[in-house]
Design an enzyme around this catalytic site. Structure first.
Site, PDB file in Angstrom:
ATOM      1  N   ASP A 133       0.816  -1.218   0.000  1.00 43.30           N
ATOM      2  CA  ASP A 133       0.000   0.000   0.000  1.00 43.30           C
ATOM      3  C   ASP A 133       0.847   1.265   0.000  1.00 43.30           C
ATOM      4  O   ASP A 133       0.338   2.354  -0.291  1.00 43.30           O
ATOM      5  CB  ASP A 133      -0.939   0.010   1.208  1.00 43.30           C
ATOM      6  CG  ASP A 133      -2.124  -0.921   1.030  1.00 43.30           C
ATOM      7  OD1 ASP A 133      -2.336  -1.398  -0.109  1.00 43.30           O
ATOM      8  OD2 ASP A 133      -2.841  -1.190   2.008  1.00 43.30           O
ATOM      9  N   LYS A 160      -4.751  -4.256  -7.027  1.00 41.17           N
ATOM     10  CA  LYS A 160      -5.449  -3.477  -6.001  1.00 41.17           C
ATOM     11  C   LYS A 160      -6.727  -2.892  -6.626  1.00 41.17           C
ATOM     12  O   LYS A 160      -7.299  -3.460  -7.538  1.00 41.17           O
ATOM     13  CB  LYS A 160      -4.518  -2.394  -5.452  1.00 41.17           C
ATOM     14  CG  LYS A 160      -3.318  -2.949  -4.672  1.00 41.17           C
ATOM     15  CD  LYS A 160      -3.756  -3.507  -3.330  1.00 41.17           C
ATOM     16  CE  LYS A 160      -2.579  -3.894  -2.463  1.00 41.17           C
ATOM     17  NZ  LYS A 160      -2.993  -4.286  -1.103  1.00 41.17           N
TER      18      LYS A 160
END
Length: 254
Positions: A133, A160
């Site tokens: 992330d 993602k």
């Protein structure tokens, strides 16, 4: 998390084991609520039957994933202090401190929180296997560090909310950033500043982390940018732009 409710379970994660820190954090919280978890191997978990979650008092620490955007902003520009972070956190994205220091930024723990200060920035190499992330904001950091930056084990970013590698390539190239990728690496040849003779029009790709990362890039660049579908930030950080305004960032909603 569901294992205690379905009579236990054994889980084996096939290699390569990516985002392991996120699983570790989940397991730690399950233990806080009274569930015993065995780890018979490096990639395995066993939750025995006849267990139940129990009430517990928990203090929710600040989110290192979101703090990363402002810590990078501090490393790229004016000093910023982020409150509420746990220096001993199990959150995988706490390694943002290591990335910033590798890039030449400076961090200090103060009585108020963690302070990020601009240093003599330079290219760096960083492994994203356990903290995918952080990929978008580390692309921004690399773009603003003179020299070559390589982000390794990045393939998880392609799966993602969008293909975050392709998205960051598309949007940073609008600013003239030299960024390329392989399936598993991102290579950036950064420079200290960027300026266009027209506002850059940025697509968030309906991804909160792309929108926030590019907002930080725009904050540090020398010409305006417009982010389309910026409301994507509401998925994880609805007040992101309010906080950006509090830092004297110039934000105009349209």
């Amino acid at each position: 998390m569901s294992a205690p409710l379905i009579g236990g379970a054994e889980i084996a994660v096939l290699p390569p084991y990516q985002s392991q820190s996120y699983v570790r954090l989940t397991a730690d919280m399950m233990k806080t609520f009274g569930v015993h978890i065995e780890e018979p191997s490096e990639n395995g978990y066993r939750i025995t039957p006849d267990q139940h979650y129990q009430p517990a008092s928990v203090s929710i620490e600040a989110d290192w994933s979101q703090a990363a955007f402002f810590l990078v902003a501090g490393a790229l520009g004016a000093s910023i202090v982020v409150e509420g972070l746990n220096p001993d956190s199990l959150q995988g994205d706490a390694v943002i401190t290591q990335a910033i220091e590798k890039a030449g930024g400076t961090l200090h723990w103060t009585s108020q929180g963690l302070q990020a200060v601009k240093g003599r920035l330079h290219g760096f190499t960083f492994d994203l296997a356990d903290c995918p992330d952080l990929g978008p904001i580390l692309c921004v950091l690399g773009a603003c560090c003179p020299g070559k930056t390589v982000l390794t084990h990045a393939s998880r970013l392609r799966y993602k909310e969008c293909d975050r590698i392709a998205a960051m390539e598309d949007e940073l190239r609008k600013w003239g950033v030299d960024i390329t990728s392989t399936e598993d690496e991102i290579i950036i040849h950064g420079q200290s500043s960027y300026c266009l003779d027209h506002p850059a029009v940025i697509d968030s790709h309906n991804d909160h982390r792309i929108a926030m990362a590019m907002a930080i890039f725009g904050l540090c660049a020398k010409s305006p940018e417009q982010i389309q579908d910026a409301q994507a930030v509401t998925k994880s950080y609805p007040h992101f732009f309010n906080d950006l305004l509090a830092l004297k960032g110039k934000v105009v909603r349209s």
